[in-house]
Write an enzyme that holds these catalytic residues in place. Structure first.
Site, PDB file in Angstrom:
ATOM      1  N   ASP A   1      24.329  33.886   1.473  1.00 48.61           N
ATOM      2  CA  ASP A   1      23.851  34.879   2.438  1.00 48.61           C
ATOM      3  C   ASP A   1      23.677  36.219   1.726  1.00 48.61           C
ATOM      4  OD1 ASP A   1      24.073  35.060   5.831  1.00 48.61           O
ATOM      5  OD2 ASP A   1      23.968  36.928   4.694  1.00 48.61           O
ATOM      6  N   ILE A   2      22.568  36.892   2.027  1.00 47.29           N
ATOM      7  CA  ILE A   2      22.242  38.157   1.369  1.00 47.29           C
ATOM      8  C   ILE A   2      23.208  39.271   1.794  1.00 47.29           C
ATOM      9  CG2 ILE A   2      20.635  39.123   3.085  1.00 47.29           C
ATOM     10  CD1 ILE A   2      18.695  39.610   0.724  1.00 47.29           C
TER      11      ILE A   2
ATOM     12  N   GLU B   1      19.527  35.539  14.457  1.00 48.54           N
ATOM     13  CA  GLU B   1      18.505  36.478  13.974  1.00 48.54           C
ATOM     14  C   GLU B   1      17.319  35.747  13.362  1.00 48.54           C
ATOM     15  OE1 GLU B   1      20.588  38.930  11.200  1.00 48.54           O
ATOM     16  OE2 GLU B   1      21.783  39.904  12.753  1.00 48.54           O
ATOM     17  N   VAL B   2      17.592  34.671  12.651  1.00 47.68           N
ATOM     18  CA  VAL B   2      16.528  33.933  11.973  1.00 47.68           C
ATOM     19  C   VAL B   2      16.352  32.593  12.692  1.00 47.68           C
ATOM     20  CG1 VAL B   2      15.746  32.919   9.804  1.00 47.68           C
ATOM     21  CG2 VAL B   2      17.090  35.040   9.766  1.00 47.68           C
TER      22      VAL B   2
ATOM     23  N   HIS C   1      26.354  28.515   8.928  1.00 49.39           N
ATOM     24  CA  HIS C   1      27.081  29.469   8.086  1.00 49.39           C
ATOM     25  C   HIS C   1      28.366  28.794   7.592  1.00 49.39           C
ATOM     26  CE1 HIS C   1      25.051  33.329   9.450  1.00 49.39           C
ATOM     27  NE2 HIS C   1      24.758  32.568  10.474  1.00 49.39           N
TER      28      HIS C   1
ATOM     29  N   HIS D   1      20.453  27.255  10.895  1.00 51.67           N
ATOM     30  CA  HIS D   1      21.289  27.420   9.702  1.00 51.67           C
ATOM     31  C   HIS D   1      22.758  27.316  10.094  1.00 51.67           C
ATOM     32  CE1 HIS D   1      20.094  31.332  11.316  1.00 51.67           C
ATOM     33  NE2 HIS D   1      21.291  31.769  11.003  1.00 51.67           N
TER      34      HIS D   1
ATOM     35  N   ASN E   1      24.772  29.918  15.158  1.00 49.93           N
ATOM     36  CA  ASN E   1      24.407  30.825  16.247  1.00 49.93           C
ATOM     37  C   ASN E   1      23.128  30.312  16.898  1.00 49.93           C
ATOM     38  OD1 ASN E   1      26.530  32.650  15.703  1.00 49.93           O
ATOM     39  ND2 ASN E   1      25.353  33.582  14.055  1.00 49.93           N
TER      40      ASN E   1
HETATM   41  P1  AMP Z   1      22.020  34.496  12.168  1.00 46.78           P
HETATM   42  O1  AMP Z   1      22.435  35.809  12.752  1.00 46.78           O
HETATM   43  O2  AMP Z   1      22.957  33.381  12.506  1.00 46.78           O
HETATM   44  O3  AMP Z   1      20.570  34.167  12.475  1.00 46.78           O
HETATM   45  O4  AMP Z   1      22.160  34.670  10.606  1.00 46.78           O
HETATM   46  C1  AMP Z   1      21.103  35.010   9.764  1.00 46.78           C
HETATM   47  C2  AMP Z   1      21.706  35.254   8.408  1.00 46.78           C
HETATM   48  O5  AMP Z   1      20.672  35.197   7.442  1.00 46.78           O
HETATM   49  C3  AMP Z   1      22.391  36.607   8.266  1.00 46.78           C
HETATM   50  O6  AMP Z   1      23.768  36.390   7.909  1.00 46.78           O
HETATM   51  C4  AMP Z   1      21.600  37.289   7.168  1.00 46.78           C
HETATM   52  O7  AMP Z   1      22.410  38.083   6.324  1.00 46.78           O
HETATM   53  C5  AMP Z   1      20.990  36.112   6.431  1.00 46.78           C
HETATM   54  N1  AMP Z   1      19.746  36.383   5.705  1.00 46.78           N
HETATM   55  C6  AMP Z   1      18.635  36.975   6.205  1.00 46.78           C
HETATM   56  N2  AMP Z   1      17.683  37.038   5.247  1.00 46.78           N
HETATM   57  C7  AMP Z   1      18.211  36.464   4.132  1.00 46.78           C
HETATM   58  C8  AMP Z   1      17.717  36.223   2.820  1.00 46.78           C
HETATM   59  N3  AMP Z   1      16.494  36.595   2.449  1.00 46.78           N
HETATM   60  N4  AMP Z   1      18.540  35.618   1.929  1.00 46.78           N
HETATM   61  C9  AMP Z   1      19.789  35.236   2.293  1.00 46.78           C
HETATM   62  N5  AMP Z   1      20.296  35.435   3.525  1.00 46.78           N
HETATM   63  C10 AMP Z   1      19.527  36.044   4.433  1.00 46.78           C
END
Ligand code: AMP
Length: 120
Positions: A31-32, A96-97, A103, A101, A88
């Site tokens: 994770d970034i 968010e994405v 975690h 995924h 999530n």
């Molecule tokens: P969520 O809130 O469960 O959708 O988590 C999305 C996660 O993706 C967050 O923890 C971000 O820090 C991570 N994230 C977003 N963009 C990137 C990226 N380019 N590389 C690695 N992690 C990312």
């Protein structure tokens, strides 16, 4: 077909990421914005927007995601002390994405699962 996501670009290496594992079904990368000493995201290579979009045919993929998380936790040396797996889903879940995924977080005591609010 669901839209490509930022994570799709990581899978095909269009944008850089610290990929720790990849096979024909899943990809795992750091994770970034890590929330724990180990914070790895395990994703399906095919875009599945949310956990609520899983179909029966995705069972091998979701199984692989969990097994890969388990293996990475062992490789990172956090398995014996324990770790947390989080998915999530949508707005209330804090997603968010919109590319499913898992975690994998660990490497320190992670505390209570949720911050409790009055009235839950
Ligand atoms: P969520 O809130 O469960 O959708 O988590 C999305 C996660 O993706 C967050 O923890 C971000 O820090 C991570 N994230 C977003 N963009 C990137 C990226 N380019 N590389 C690695 N992690 C990312």
């Amino acid at each position: 077909m669901p839209e490509e996501t930022i994570f799709s670009k990581i899978i095909c290496k269009e944008i850089p990421a610290d990929i720790v594992y990849q096979d024909e079904l899943v990809t795992a990368f750091r994770d970034i914005n890590p929330q724990a000493p180990t914070h790895v995201l395990i994703i399906p290579n095919r875009v599945i927007p949310t956990v609520d979009d899983l179909e029966e045919a995705d069972e091998p993929t979701i199984g692989r995601m969990v097994r890969v998380a388990m293996t990475i936790a062992r490789d990172e040396g956090i398995a014996d002390d324990g770790y947390r797996l989080i998915v999530n889903c949508r707005e209330h879940g804090g997603q968010e994405v919109y590319h499913l995924h898992l975690h994998l977080m660990g490497g320190r005591p992670l505390g209570p699962m949720l911050l409790r609010k009055d009235g839950l």
